[in-house]
Design a protein around this motif. Structure first.
Motif, PDB file in Angstrom:
ATOM      1  N   ARG A  37       0.826  -1.209   0.000  1.00 13.93           N
ATOM      2  CA  ARG A  37       0.000   0.000   0.000  1.00 13.93           C
ATOM      3  C   ARG A  37       0.865   1.265   0.000  1.00 13.93           C
ATOM      4  O   ARG A  37       0.608   2.218  -0.734  1.00 13.93           O
ATOM      5  CB  ARG A  37      -0.929  -0.017   1.216  1.00 13.93           C
ATOM      6  CG  ARG A  37      -2.382  -0.244   0.811  1.00 13.93           C
ATOM      7  CD  ARG A  37      -3.406   0.272   1.809  1.00 13.93           C
ATOM      8  NE  ARG A  37      -3.015   0.203   3.190  1.00 13.93           N
ATOM      9  CZ  ARG A  37      -3.407  -0.774   4.034  1.00 13.93           C
ATOM     10  NH1 ARG A  37      -4.172  -1.742   3.599  1.00 13.93           N
ATOM     11  NH2 ARG A  37      -3.034  -0.756   5.291  1.00 13.93           N
ATOM     12  N   ILE A  41       2.341   1.769  -3.419  1.00 17.04           N
ATOM     13  CA  ILE A  41       1.364   2.308  -4.382  1.00 17.04           C
ATOM     14  C   ILE A  41       1.213   3.803  -4.192  1.00 17.04           C
ATOM     15  O   ILE A  41       1.236   4.595  -5.133  1.00 17.04           O
ATOM     16  CB  ILE A  41      -0.007   1.611  -4.216  1.00 17.04           C
ATOM     17  CG1 ILE A  41       0.082   0.161  -4.700  1.00 17.04           C
ATOM     18  CG2 ILE A  41      -1.088   2.342  -5.016  1.00 17.04           C
ATOM     19  CD1 ILE A  41      -1.181  -0.634  -4.476  1.00 17.04           C
ATOM     20  N   LYS A  84      -1.277  -3.026  -7.693  1.00 15.52           N
ATOM     21  CA  LYS A  84      -2.654  -3.229  -7.218  1.00 15.52           C
ATOM     22  C   LYS A  84      -3.047  -4.695  -7.332  1.00 15.52           C
ATOM     23  O   LYS A  84      -3.697  -5.249  -6.455  1.00 15.52           O
ATOM     24  CB  LYS A  84      -3.618  -2.361  -8.027  1.00 15.52           C
ATOM     25  CG  LYS A  84      -3.752  -0.975  -7.426  1.00 15.52           C
ATOM     26  CD  LYS A  84      -4.997  -0.276  -7.917  1.00 15.52           C
ATOM     27  CE  LYS A  84      -5.140   1.068  -7.243  1.00 15.52           C
ATOM     28  NZ  LYS A  84      -5.693   2.066  -8.151  1.00 15.52           N
ATOM     29  N   ASN A 129      -4.135  -7.024  -4.276  1.00 15.00           N
ATOM     30  CA  ASN A 129      -5.417  -7.712  -4.203  1.00 15.00           C
ATOM     31  C   ASN A 129      -5.246  -9.207  -4.019  1.00 15.00           C
ATOM     32  O   ASN A 129      -5.990  -9.844  -3.274  1.00 15.00           O
ATOM     33  CB  ASN A 129      -6.255  -7.435  -5.458  1.00 15.00           C
ATOM     34  CG  ASN A 129      -6.883  -6.051  -5.391  1.00 15.00           C
ATOM     35  OD1 ASN A 129      -7.070  -5.526  -4.295  1.00 15.00           O
ATOM     36  ND2 ASN A 129      -7.170  -5.479  -6.535  1.00 15.00           N
TER      37      ASN A 129
END
Lengths: 140, 288
Positions: free
Chosen positions: B8, B11, B262, B266
């Protein structure tokens, strides 16, 4: 129908004026010159001052302030190659010196004579500007 | 959920980078339009002065300016290298500098000495690093180049030419062809020859005031300055469009990286959920 002459006022950075004129007055090196259409070919350097252009078909004069340059006259076309800055031998020299000095990274301080030349050029420009303004005032 | 927090953060950081490159791309695009406009505006002056210079060189004037006289022997060469002040514009400066270095090597192998004038920070830094003979330099031209700023550095070279310290003067800059294409070129400035002079429409001589020599001196100096100014404006337009393209590809690249991250994030998240469910199911089965 009055005879007209095409006039272009250009500087290295932009085109300042372009149009038809009946009569043009420029501050040449040897004194002001008035140019009517079909003037003999002529090249002269011009001093800082106001360029007066009597526009064709209009009862007014266009005043353009220029800081020197070169005037080229051909029978049907007038070209003013305007400088973008006040130029003078001393000033050019000063700038060349500055560029040289920067390259050599010499730290000598020779600012005083440079400033003198600059002040003189600025003085000449200021006078020319005042004259241009006075001419404008007289008209109105 | 091992590593999901790290992903995270990653990103987030790539997203921030992308915001910056995107903004730079848009700034470069608007600056490029302005630079192109300036290039266009400088054109009439260059054309006019070229016309007048053509007349002068063909007019039956008895005075021959040193700028127009070809020297028999070329021993020393002046080179003006135009680069940008700032980086992050793709291979623009690299290409110009590579071209000028190749040219310099060639001249040196012919036993010619070279004096360099650097316009722009990048070129100046490079030329001092390779120990070239830098005679003058100008940095910090900003987004709007002014002729006034260039005069000093140019005059050093023109004086050198008049005093026979250099026998030829060249300029190396990036020619703006279109937004996607810029090309480094080496152009000869002095002595003035070929297409740079052109031919006049009719043979006639002028009335010179105060005298021919002074007017021609003044005019030819202006002419060279306008040629160099033209090079600088082209270089600036090239710089902005090169930066725009570079920043666009950087933004696109950042987008790809974000998409990949991403996907990984996920997958990690789903794996963690699946693991949790199977643990709960397993736990419930053990109780029942």
């Amino acid at each position: 129908m009055v005879a007209t002459v095409h006039i272009d006022v250009v500087s290295a950075e932009e085109s300042i004026f372009s149009g038809e004129a009946e009569f043009v007055v420029a501050p040449a090196q040897m004194g002001e010159v008035g140019i009517y259409p079909r003037h003999a070919p002529m090249i002269t350097s011009i001093k800082p001052g106001a360029l007066r252009i009597k526009l064709a078909d209009k009862n007014e004069e266009q005043l353009i302030y220029i800081s020197g340059g070169i005037l080229e006259v051909q029978p049907g076309i007038i070209t003013v190659l305007a400088d973008t800055a006040i130029r003078g031998h001393d000033l050019d020299e000063a700038q060349a010196n500055a560029a040289k000095k920067a390259a050599e990274e010499a730290m000598k301080n020779r600012a005083s004579d440079v400033d003198y030349a600059k002040a003189q050029a600025e003085f000449v420009e200021a006078i020319a500007q005042i004259q241009a303004i006075e001419k404008l005032r007289k008209k109105h | 959920m091992a590593g999901s927090k790290e992903i995270r953060t990653k990103i987030k950081s790539v997203e921030n980078t992308r915001k910056i490159t995107k903004a730079m791309e848009m700034v470069a695009a608007s600056k490029m339009r302005k630079a192109q406009e300036r290039m266009r505006q400088a054109r009439p002056y260059a054309e006019k002065i070229r016309n007048v210079a053509a007349h002068l060189s063909y007019a039956k004037s008895e005075y021959k300016h040193p700028f127009l006289v070809k020297k028999d022997q070329v021993k020393n060469i002046g080179l003006i290298v135009v680069t940008s002040d700032k980086g992050l514009c793709g291979g623009l400066n690299t290409n110009v500098l590579r071209m000028s270095v190749n040219q310099m090597k060639q001249w040196e192998s012919q036993g010619k000495k070279i004096q360099v004038s650097a316009l722009g920070n990048k070129g100046f830094g490079f030329m001092t690093r390779i120990n070239a003979n830098v005679k003058s330099h100008i940095t910090g031209l900003g987004d709007t180049p002014h002729v006034e700023k260039l005069i000093g550095a140019i005059k050093v070279m023109l004086d050198a030419y008049i005093n026979h310290e250099i026998d030829q003067l060249f300029i190396c800059y990036t020619k703006f062809i279109n937004t996607m294409k810029q090309e480094p070129v080496v152009d000869q400035l002095l002595p003035l020859a070929g297409e740079k002079i052109g031919s006049p429409e009719g043979p006639w001589d002028y009335i010179y005031e105060p005298d021919a020599q002074m007017v021609i001196d003044q005019l030819l100096t202006r002419y060279i300055e306008s040629l160099i100014y033209h090079g600088v404006t082209e270089n600036m337009a090239s710089e902005q469009s090169a930066r725009m393209v570079a920043m666009k590809s950087a933004s696109d690249n950042a987008k790809n990286v974000i998409d990949e991250l991403k996907l990984i994030y996920n997958k990690a998240r789903q794996a963690a959920i699946t693991k949790e469910i199977s643990e709960i199911v397993g736990g419930a089965a053990a109780v029942a």
